[in-house]
Design an enzyme around this catalytic site. Structure first.
Site, PDB file in Angstrom:
ATOM      1  CD  GLU A 243      -3.790 -46.864 -25.881  1.00  0.00           C
ATOM      2  OE1 GLU A 243      -4.801 -47.785 -25.546  1.00  0.00           O
ATOM      3  OE2 GLU A 243      -2.591 -47.316 -25.824  1.00  0.00           O
ATOM      4  CB  CYS A 277      -4.098 -51.348 -24.276  1.00  0.00           C
ATOM      5  SG  CYS A 277      -2.645 -50.458 -25.373  1.00  0.00           S
TER       6      CYS A 277
HETATM    7  P1  NDP Z   1      -4.384 -46.723 -13.830  1.00  0.00           P
HETATM    8  O1  NDP Z   1      -5.439 -46.235 -14.656  1.00  0.00           O
HETATM    9  O2  NDP Z   1      -4.859 -46.707 -12.378  1.00  0.00           O
HETATM   10  O3  NDP Z   1      -3.266 -45.843 -13.910  1.00  0.00           O
HETATM   11  C1  NDP Z   1      -2.534 -45.331 -15.027  1.00  0.00           C
HETATM   12  C2  NDP Z   1      -1.592 -44.149 -14.631  1.00  0.00           C
HETATM   13  O4  NDP Z   1      -2.540 -43.079 -14.287  1.00  0.00           O
HETATM   14  C3  NDP Z   1      -0.746 -44.445 -13.727  1.00  0.00           C
HETATM   15  O5  NDP Z   1       0.301 -43.350 -13.906  1.00  0.00           O
HETATM   16  C4  NDP Z   1      -1.615 -43.848 -12.581  1.00  0.00           C
HETATM   17  O6  NDP Z   1      -0.550 -43.829 -11.382  1.00  0.00           O
HETATM   18  C5  NDP Z   1      -2.326 -42.773 -12.880  1.00  0.00           C
HETATM   19  N1  NDP Z   1      -3.369 -42.251 -12.101  1.00  0.00           N
HETATM   20  C6  NDP Z   1      -4.121 -42.944 -11.157  1.00  0.00           C
HETATM   21  N2  NDP Z   1      -5.085 -42.275 -10.756  1.00  0.00           N
HETATM   22  C7  NDP Z   1      -4.824 -40.986 -11.432  1.00  0.00           C
HETATM   23  C8  NDP Z   1      -5.714 -39.691 -11.285  1.00  0.00           C
HETATM   24  N3  NDP Z   1      -6.827 -39.438 -10.430  1.00  0.00           N
HETATM   25  N4  NDP Z   1      -5.194 -38.604 -12.130  1.00  0.00           N
HETATM   26  C9  NDP Z   1      -4.338 -38.893 -12.932  1.00  0.00           C
HETATM   27  N5  NDP Z   1      -3.621 -39.927 -13.128  1.00  0.00           N
HETATM   28  C10 NDP Z   1      -3.840 -40.946 -12.184  1.00  0.00           C
HETATM   29  O7  NDP Z   1      -4.273 -47.892 -14.511  1.00  0.00           O
HETATM   30  P2  NDP Z   1      -3.472 -49.425 -13.772  1.00  0.00           P
HETATM   31  O8  NDP Z   1      -2.080 -49.227 -13.815  1.00  0.00           O
HETATM   32  O9  NDP Z   1      -3.976 -49.252 -12.090  1.00  0.00           O
HETATM   33  O10 NDP Z   1      -4.118 -50.617 -14.464  1.00  0.00           O
HETATM   34  C11 NDP Z   1      -5.273 -50.983 -14.098  1.00  0.00           C
HETATM   35  C12 NDP Z   1      -6.109 -51.375 -15.485  1.00  0.00           C
HETATM   36  O11 NDP Z   1      -6.014 -50.477 -16.350  1.00  0.00           O
HETATM   37  C13 NDP Z   1      -5.567 -52.786 -16.135  1.00  0.00           C
HETATM   38  O12 NDP Z   1      -6.069 -53.777 -15.342  1.00  0.00           O
HETATM   39  C14 NDP Z   1      -5.784 -52.573 -17.447  1.00  0.00           C
HETATM   40  O13 NDP Z   1      -7.011 -53.119 -17.400  1.00  0.00           O
HETATM   41  C15 NDP Z   1      -5.865 -51.208 -17.596  1.00  0.00           C
HETATM   42  N6  NDP Z   1      -4.600 -50.661 -18.234  1.00  0.00           N
HETATM   43  C16 NDP Z   1      -4.630 -50.519 -19.380  1.00  0.00           C
HETATM   44  C17 NDP Z   1      -3.348 -49.928 -20.292  1.00  0.00           C
HETATM   45  C18 NDP Z   1      -3.417 -49.665 -21.633  1.00  0.00           C
HETATM   46  O14 NDP Z   1      -2.307 -49.767 -22.300  1.00  0.00           O
HETATM   47  N7  NDP Z   1      -4.402 -49.194 -22.222  1.00  0.00           N
HETATM   48  C19 NDP Z   1      -2.216 -50.123 -19.589  1.00  0.00           C
HETATM   49  C20 NDP Z   1      -2.261 -50.543 -18.324  1.00  0.00           C
HETATM   50  C21 NDP Z   1      -3.496 -50.718 -17.711  1.00  0.00           C
HETATM   51  P3  NDP Z   1      -0.264 -44.752 -10.210  1.00  0.00           P
HETATM   52  O15 NDP Z   1      -0.284 -46.089 -10.788  1.00  0.00           O
HETATM   53  O16 NDP Z   1       0.921 -44.378  -9.834  1.00  0.00           O
HETATM   54  O17 NDP Z   1      -1.098 -44.455  -9.026  1.00  0.00           O
END
Ligand code: NDP
Length: 469
Positions: A243, A277
């Site tokens: 998602e 999202c």
């Molecule tokens: P990320 O995709 O970076 O993070 C989402 C999750 O993935 C966090 O728990 C993060 O951990 C984890 N993660 C990061 N890198 C890895 C990896 N290599 N392997 C596995 N897990 C990983 O989203 P952000 O929180 O940085 O948000 C950035 C952008 O994402 C926003 O600007 C928005 O555009 C989008 N977003 C979309 C959402 C949705 O509901 N579709 C929700 C939130 C964000 P950690 O953060 O602890 O490093």
């Protein structure tokens, strides 16, 4: 009244140390988050794997009862959870925010407890009999974001447990306390080790996605991280539900009533202060209604208080983190520099406490402007004028994402016809982002694959197994 969240925090914080987590509205310390080591992750996966056969062997009714008991536990702790969520994530208690999110956790658990996947007889004739059964997959690895940390965790946990899987969940490093507290409350009602949280950052998430004992990854977050995970999960051929980000379009048709729709349009875009999202992120409005829609939206926006989450009157909060604030600021600046007309907001207070960005509406903006074509994920809505509906449909479909979309009209049949031409996982009519635990939700294109919710969602955390004779 401020509810004491200390009791929750005492149960999840490490005895010493931990990473300090600050309130994005006030900068005050909320608590200290433990960080799991690689060994602790190994231990968590091993325990979840050991617990899974026993959990799967329970009757369907038993697992359904356990989900209802978990929902009861959330209800008992609802105010404490909402207060902690508000302080860590920044979202206000009221409006479609913290209390709403905790309430949604309860509804999704209860709804999921009532779904069931029965075996399907596919063939039963002279040639033989074939029956499809839905088996558990094993251990599900759940990785979540910071915008709706509790609710999205429940979306991952509830169907997985319902189908006899166990779950290891890694919360976002921005909002670990909310998820750890939620898991602690859920575990007061669940058997040991069917649900284990491993707090940590992306590197820990990466280990989870590569782990050979994780059968499935449920991920919600950015498209960039999603692509990374898809690659990492290839070696172990994991099942995945992705998602990812979106940039949802809304099209107002020329027969719409702007005043009647204004409040729903507003919340479609500004729910969770735009950090959703499937929020409305670009709005296309016909020339004939353009000024009226703009004015009606400004009227609504003016009356929506933004501020510290624990202050009961607020319904909009800060951005959750500095990086997100900077994304919104950059995009609004790009719009202003291009000559677009700012109807309200767009001018954040210099040196203010907290990551507040004012509610911003931008008109007379080019359809190619970065604020339109990039995901802002914050409280800034571009309103694009169109003269030809075909053009608006084309603009809506032109990006490489397609999570949600919406059509706004006084004529539902006409709206449905336009809806059928939009590329998205969901298209709403006269509303945006209205999710329902019975209705599958997922993305088209780079917004992801797989669906959550309802019996379709249960299939995503199940292994189809056909027995034929
Ligand atoms: P990320 O995709 O970076 O993070 C989402 C999750 O993935 C966090 O728990 C993060 O951990 C984890 N993660 C990061 N890198 C890895 C990896 N290599 N392997 C596995 N897990 C990983 O989203 P952000 O929180 O940085 O948000 C950035 C952008 O994402 C926003 O600007 C928005 O555009 C989008 N977003 C979309 C959402 C949705 O509901 N579709 C929700 C939130 C964000 P950690 O953060 O602890 O490093």
């Amino acid at each position: 009244m401020t509810v004491d969240t200390q009791e929750l925090l005492d149960r999840i914080q490490p005895a010493q140390g931990g990473r300090e987590i600050f309130d994005p509205a006030t900068g005050e310390l909320v608590g200290r988050a433990p960080e799991a080591t690689a060994e602790e992750l190994e231990d968590a996966v091993a325990r979840a794997k050991a617990a899974q056969p026993g959990w799967a062997a329970r009757s369907d009714q038993d697992r359904s009862k356990a989900l209802h008991a978990a929902a009861d536990a959330i209800e008992t702790n609802a105010e404490q959870l909402a207060h902690l969520l508000s302080r860590e994530q920044g979202k206000p208690l009221n409006g479609p925010n913290a209390r709403f999110e905790v309430g949604a956790c309860v509804s999704w658990l209860r709804a999921t407890a009532e779904f069931s996947l029965e075996p399907e007889t596919l063939v039963d004739d002279d040639s033989g009999k074939a029956v499809l059964h839905w088996r558990p997959l094993g251990v599900v690895g759940a990785i979540g974001p910071w915008n709706w940390p509790m609710m999205i965790s429940i979306w991952q946990i509830a169907p997985s447990l319902r189908q006899g899987n166990t779950v290891v969940i890694k919360p976002s490093g921005y909002t670990p306390l909310s998820v750890l507290a939620l898991v602690d409350v859920l575990n007061s009602a669940l058997p040991a080790d069917v649900l284990i949280a491993v707090p940590g950052r992306g590197d820990l998430g990466e280990k989870l996605t590569k782990h050979s004992d994780i059968a499935k990854i449920m991920f919600t977050g950015s498209t960039a991280t999603g692509k990374h995970i898809i690659k990492n999960a290839a070696d172990t051929v994991k099942r995945m539900t992705m998602e990812l980000g979106g940039n949802d379009a809304g099209i107002v048709l020329d027969d719409a009533d702007p005043k009647a729709l204004a409040e729903d349009l507003f919340w479609g875009a500004f729910i969770n202060t735009g950090q959703t999202c499937a929020a409305l992120k670009r709005l296309y409005v016909p020339e004939s209604l353009y000024e009226e829609v703009c004015e009606s939206l400004v009227e609504v926006a003016k009356n929506m208080p933004m501020g510290v989450g624990l202050e009961e009157q607020n319904v909009l909060g800060p951005l959750q983190n500095k990086s997100q604030w900077e994304i919104v600021d950059r995009l609004v600046k790009a719009a202003k520099d291009s000559g677009a007309r700012v109807l309200i907001g767009g001018d954040p207070e210099e040196g203010a406490t907290g990551y507040f960005y004012p509610t911003t509406l931008v008109a007379d903006i080019d359809p190619e402007n970065p604020l339109v074509v990039e995901e802002q994920f914050g409280p800034a809505l571009p309103i694009v004028k169109y003269t030809d509906l075909e053009q608006a449909i084309e603009w809506s479909n032109t990006l490489n994402v397609g999570l949600g979309s919406s059509v706004w009209s006084s004529n539902p049949e006409r709206a449905e016809e336009v809806a059928s031409r939009l590329v998205a996982g969901s298209t709403w009519i006269n509303k945006h982002g209205a999710i329902d635990p019975r209705v599958p939700f997922g993305g088209a294109r780079e917004s992801g694959f797989g669906v959550e919710f309802g019996t379709h969602g249960l299939k995503e955390v199940s292994q189809p197994h056909v027995i034929s004779r």
